[in-house]
Scaffold this active site. Structure first.
Site, PDB file in Angstrom:
ATOM      1  N   ARG A   1       4.725   0.163   2.275  1.00 14.69           N
ATOM      2  CA  ARG A   1       3.539  -0.017   1.448  1.00 14.69           C
ATOM      3  C   ARG A   1       2.361   0.678   2.140  1.00 14.69           C
ATOM      4  NH1 ARG A   1       6.585  -1.005  -1.909  1.00 14.69           N
ATOM      5  NH2 ARG A   1       6.738  -2.787  -3.336  1.00 14.69           N
TER       6      ARG A   1
ATOM      7  N   GLU B   1      -2.016   3.912  -6.005  1.00 13.61           N
ATOM      8  CA  GLU B   1      -0.952   4.696  -6.653  1.00 13.61           C
ATOM      9  C   GLU B   1      -1.000   4.510  -8.160  1.00 13.61           C
ATOM     10  OE1 GLU B   1       2.134   4.160  -2.877  1.00 13.61           O
ATOM     11  OE2 GLU B   1       2.608   3.248  -4.800  1.00 13.61           O
TER      12      GLU B   1
ATOM     13  N   HIS C   1       5.846   8.202  -3.892  1.00  8.82           N
ATOM     14  CA  HIS C   1       6.548   6.917  -4.033  1.00  8.82           C
ATOM     15  C   HIS C   1       7.885   7.094  -4.760  1.00  8.82           C
ATOM     16  CE1 HIS C   1       5.714   2.336  -4.006  1.00  8.82           C
ATOM     17  NE2 HIS C   1       7.022   2.557  -3.926  1.00  8.82           N
ATOM     18  N   VAL C   2       8.706   8.003  -4.224  1.00  7.51           N
ATOM     19  CA  VAL C   2       9.986   8.317  -4.860  1.00  7.51           C
ATOM     20  C   VAL C   2      11.191   7.994  -3.983  1.00  7.51           C
ATOM     21  CG1 VAL C   2       9.032  10.111  -6.351  1.00  7.51           C
ATOM     22  CG2 VAL C   2       9.839  10.734  -4.059  1.00  7.51           C
TER      23      VAL C   2
END
Length: 318
Positions: free
Chosen positions: A232, A261, A285-286
């Protein structure tokens, strides 16, 4: 009859089967924070991912019995408010035990072997102009024999430990920062900072882990160390990280998460000058989102809902 409302169907790309009990199903592609309460009116089960459920929203939904979080992190839900109401909150676990560790090592390999700097060197014509078969412009380091510090001991941290050992790395599992007792198989947090050639973060974002890595921790790391964050964004003080990268406190960083995000215009972590640095990699964020992993998430999501309705709730966090 259960009324299920899925607030963010477009947040996963998978076949989401319908639960095997009588119900009504309503889904929205996406939901803004201000739309949450209105859309969940009458819902007995809410499926959420990033749409926030603060205390006032929980209290405004008298029919709500379960919150099924379509992710592992539950920081978007006020868990205490749910406990007061007797609302069950379940999350997703273990679905990314292969894909996130693989992403961690993709980042580690790219940084330790300077792949982006080498790509730019070839694009600039340096190799074509060389007088011998290879170049030595950028240092390359092996993972084999290096020390890897892993912060977080769940399935993701354990997956990174497993791959680290397969690469021949010395792996240190970090004890919690303020722990007074060090568990067997763990290493004091400060020792991990000082000894690791690379640190990978896999802990949840809580008040105790917010800014777990700040200026003091970055300065305590080796100047040759790499920092990887697929957990995070708030776990790392981003202002301190940017300063560390620009001033050489550490050798590089690979991040898949940031505090906002998607990032708004002007967010410092997507500043073009920062993204141009060869020792910083930011992915959107993949790390979790391989197709097999997303399908496993979708299947587990419905499993959690069916278990709740059957009276045997699972993966309960509140």
């Amino acid at each position: 009859m259960q009324r299920i409302v899925y607030l963010e169907r477009e947040s996963i790309v998978a076949d989401v089967r319908r639960p095997a009990f009588e119900h009504t199903w309503v889904e929205y592609p996406k939901t803004a924070p201000g739309e949450v309460v209105e859309r969940l009116q009458g819902a007995t089960i809410a499926i959420v991912n990033k749409a926030p459920l603060p205390a006032f929203a929980v209290d405004a939904l008298p029919a709500l019995k379960m919150v099924a979080v379509a992710a592992t992190g539950t920081n978007i839900v006020d868990l205490e408010a749910c406990r007061r109401r007797g609302i069950v909150v379940s999350n997703i676990r273990g679905y990314a035990a292969q894909t996130i560790p693989e992403h961690v090592f993709a980042l580690l390999l790219a940084l330790s072997r300077n792949l982006f700097a080498w790509r730019e060197t070839v694009a600039a014509g340096r190799w074509q102009q060389a007088e011998q078969f290879c170049l030595f412009d950028h240092p390359i380091r092996d993972l084999h024999g290096a020390t890897l510090g892993v912060v977080g001991s769940g399935s993701l941290g354990s997956g990174v430990v497993r791959l680290g050992e397969a690469f021949g790395m010395r792996v240190l599992r970090a004890e919690q920062r303020d722990a007074t007792v060090v568990r067997p198989g763990y290493t004091p947090f400060a020792e991990v900072l000082a000894e690791a050639d690379a640190i990978s973060l896999h802990c949840p974002l809580t008040e105790s882990t917010r800014h777990l890595i700040g200026a003091a921790e970055l300065r305590a790391m080796k100047r040759s160390a790499l920092l990887i964050n697929t957990a995070r964004g708030g776990i790392v003080d981003e202002a301190a990280l940017i300063q560390a990268l620009r001033e050489g406190w550490i050798a590089g960083a690979g991040f898949d998460v940031i505090t906002a995000e998607p990032p708004p215009a002007g967010h410092p972590m997507v500043d073009p000058a920062l993204l141009a640095l060869p020792n910083f990699i930011l992915t959107p964020h993949v790390a979790w989102s391989s197709r097999p992993a997303i399908q496993a998430l979708a299947d587990q999501l419905i499993d959690n809902i069916e278990a709740f309705v059957a009276g045997t709730p699972r993966n309960v966090v509140a």
